[in-house]
Design an enzyme around this catalytic site. Structure first.
Site, PDB file in Angstrom:
ATOM      1  N   VAL A  78       0.851  -1.189   0.000  1.00  0.00           N
ATOM      2  CA  VAL A  78       0.000   0.000   0.000  1.00  0.00           C
ATOM      3  C   VAL A  78       0.885   1.237   0.000  1.00  0.00           C
ATOM      4  CG1 VAL A  78      -1.700   1.338   1.321  1.00  0.00           C
ATOM      5  CG2 VAL A  78      -1.906  -1.153   1.203  1.00  0.00           C
ATOM      6  N   ALA A 135       4.466   4.120   2.939  1.00  0.00           N
ATOM      7  CA  ALA A 135       3.958   2.885   2.352  1.00  0.00           C
ATOM      8  C   ALA A 135       4.132   1.756   3.370  1.00  0.00           C
ATOM      9  CB  ALA A 135       4.721   2.548   1.074  1.00  0.00           C
ATOM     10  N   LYS A 136       3.589   0.623   3.078  1.00  0.00           N
ATOM     11  CA  LYS A 136       3.829  -0.573   3.885  1.00  0.00           C
ATOM     12  C   LYS A 136       3.475  -1.785   3.041  1.00  0.00           C
ATOM     13  CE  LYS A 136       5.224  -1.514   8.116  1.00  0.00           C
ATOM     14  NZ  LYS A 136       6.115  -0.729   8.985  1.00  0.00           N
ATOM     15  N   GLY A 137       4.102  -2.917   3.359  1.00  0.00           N
ATOM     16  CA  GLY A 137       3.792  -4.145   2.658  1.00  0.00           C
ATOM     17  C   GLY A 137       3.653  -5.283   3.649  1.00  0.00           C
ATOM     18  N   ASP A 192      10.612  -5.121   8.418  1.00  0.00           N
ATOM     19  CA  ASP A 192       9.656  -4.900   9.509  1.00  0.00           C
ATOM     20  C   ASP A 192       9.565  -6.240  10.248  1.00  0.00           C
ATOM     21  OD1 ASP A 192       7.649  -2.972  10.689  1.00  0.00           O
ATOM     22  OD2 ASP A 192       6.279  -4.578  10.193  1.00  0.00           O
TER      23      ASP A 192
END
Ligand code: NAD
Length: 419
Positions: A62, A107-109, A148
């Site tokens: 995202v 963002a992040k995944g 992460d």
């Protein structure tokens, strides 16, 4: 974990935007844009398992807001990853990058998987396939992933290699948190704890709280917590009286030497049993009578149940989300200064930005240069947040969000709406 972990995190993230939008008087259109992720990709892909069978995995990326620059944020491997969690984490990355004023959006995944039950080979194949699936939307100028939960420098090396193989040349700037041998930065490993120690120093000076000879408790003696303890002890002369990890806590009124505790932890796997220290519970670590408390473990640790018992003068959130909103209000009423996560642990993303800047220039800095630039960013960001808190008479968390969201709004407004 507290019950608030069952709350949809994206609803929380949107509610936070509404609070700030009311404070700064944002109209409906801008407000709605800030509550909507700009770009979301969901991928379903097969991975060959060691058994020879194939399994289908689901992954997300995202990109929440890119008004201020390419997006930045980690990739998490966990069985409970959901799209709404990834959206919330991407929103929080947007605000964190804006608080420290680095030229990134957020963002992040995530991949829904159970990395504890996967072999090295399975993890490599999963990572390479996920990297290929999201390759169309990542890149040094577009979106730069990082480690992460349950991903690390090896994961980043695989993503960098996969992306580079597709391009036909090496692209180190596509991810950060890489091993030094692949274009990682000096100082990245320590950056979160170091940044946290700098903001504690600045806040303590403003508030007249003693750090030299003062007392500190740290919950979570992992990467962030152990570095913060060591630097507060070595560079600021603090007395570290209480420490903990997932197995329990230790206490010593006249101070623990974090270097010795680290050696003990390396040998035994825990801080528990450190010679000369008293065993205490994790709750007692949080409630210890200290000048500075550093929650550096998990989210939802300071809740409405224990907020009233917190005795520290400063709470510096090295962890993400350790204080639930109701507890925040209680701490503010008790005049305890909370240094919020988006500020206190932003040293990590700041040195990730330095890593990317070094990669795209192909010119690498000495450790001293990394640390002194980090110090400048953290001191400036602390001062920016503190000024908003004083001007608006709000707590530091609200001040940090006001500062961040205002910076994102300024970028959006000056760019205008296309077409
Ligand atoms: P880590 O895994 O290195 O350390 C976590 C520590 O917390 C471990 O020592 C673990 O034993 C301890 N712990 C786990 N459960 C506990 C409990 N119930 N009570 C007390 N201690 C407990 O992780 P880390 O990288 O240091 O991250 C810690 C926090 O900091 C997380 O919230 C993370 O999101 C945040 N953070 C880390 C970075 C970074 O660069 N490392 C950057 C930003 C935010």
């Amino acid at each position: 974990m507290a019950s608030s972990s069952t709350i949809n995190p994206f609803e929380t993230a949107k509610a936070q935007v509404d609070i700030v939008a009311d404070l700064i008087g944002l109209d409906g259109g801008l407000r709605d844009t800030l509550k909507a992720p700009k770009r979301e990709l969901t991928v379903h892909f097969p991975v060959r398992m060691d058994s020879g069978d194939y399994r289908i995995y689901t992954g997300y990326r995202v990109q929440y807001n890119m008004a201020r620059g390419p997006t930045k944020g980690g990739i998490r491997y966990h069985p409970q990853v959901t799209l709404d969690e990834v959206r919330a984490l991407a929103a929080w990355m947007t605000w964190k990058c804006a608080v420290v004023d680095i030229p990134y959006g957020g963002a992040k995944g995530g991949v829904v998987c159970d990395p504890k039950h996967m072999s090295h080979g399975e993890l490599e194949r999963l990572t390479r396939r996920y990297a290929s699936e999201i390759a169309p939307i990542i890149g040094p100028e577009m979106d730069i992933p990082a480690p992460d939960v349950y991903t690390d420098s090896q994961t980043m090396a695989w993503i960098m290699d996969t992306y580079s193989m597709q391009k036909g040349y090496s692209v180190p700037g596509v991810v950060t948190g890489k091993p030094i041998s692949l274009g990682g930065s000096e100082g990245r490993g320590e950056a979160t704890g170091r940044g946290c120690a700098y903001v504690i120093r600045e806040a303590a000076r403003d508030l007249g709280v003693r750090v030299k000879g003062g007392t500190v408790a740290v919950q979570g003696f992992g990467n962030a917590g152990s570095v913060a303890s060591r630097l507060l002890y070595d560079e600021q002369g603090a007395k570290i009286v209480a420490l903990s990890d997932s197995k329990g806590g230790i206490y010593k009124a006249d101070g623990l030497n974090p270097h010795a505790v680290e050696e003990h932890k390396t040998k035994t796997g825990s801080v528990v049993g450190f010679p000369g220290a008293k065993a205490i519970s994790n709750e007692e670590v949080l409630e210890a009578k200290v000048d500075v408390l550093v929650p550096a473990a998990l989210e939802n640790q300071i809740t409405k149940k224990n907020a009233d018992k917190i005795q520290a003068k400063i709470v510096a959130e090295a962890a993400n989300g350790p204080t639930v909103p109701e507890a925040d209000t209680i701490l503010f009423q008790k005049k305890i200064a909370v240094l919020p996560d988006v500020l206190a642990n932003a040293g990590g993303v700041t040195v990730s930005y330095f890593e990317w800047a070094q990669d795209i220039q192909g010119y690498f800095w000495e450790l001293d240069e990394v640390n002194s630039r980090l110090e400048r960013v953290m001191v400036r960001s602390y001062n920016d947040v503190h000024k908003v808190a004083l001007d608006r008479k709000v707590n530091n968390r609200t001040a940090a969000y006001v500062l961040a969201i205002q910076r994102v709004v300024d970028a959006m407004q000056i760019r205008g709406i296309y077409p």
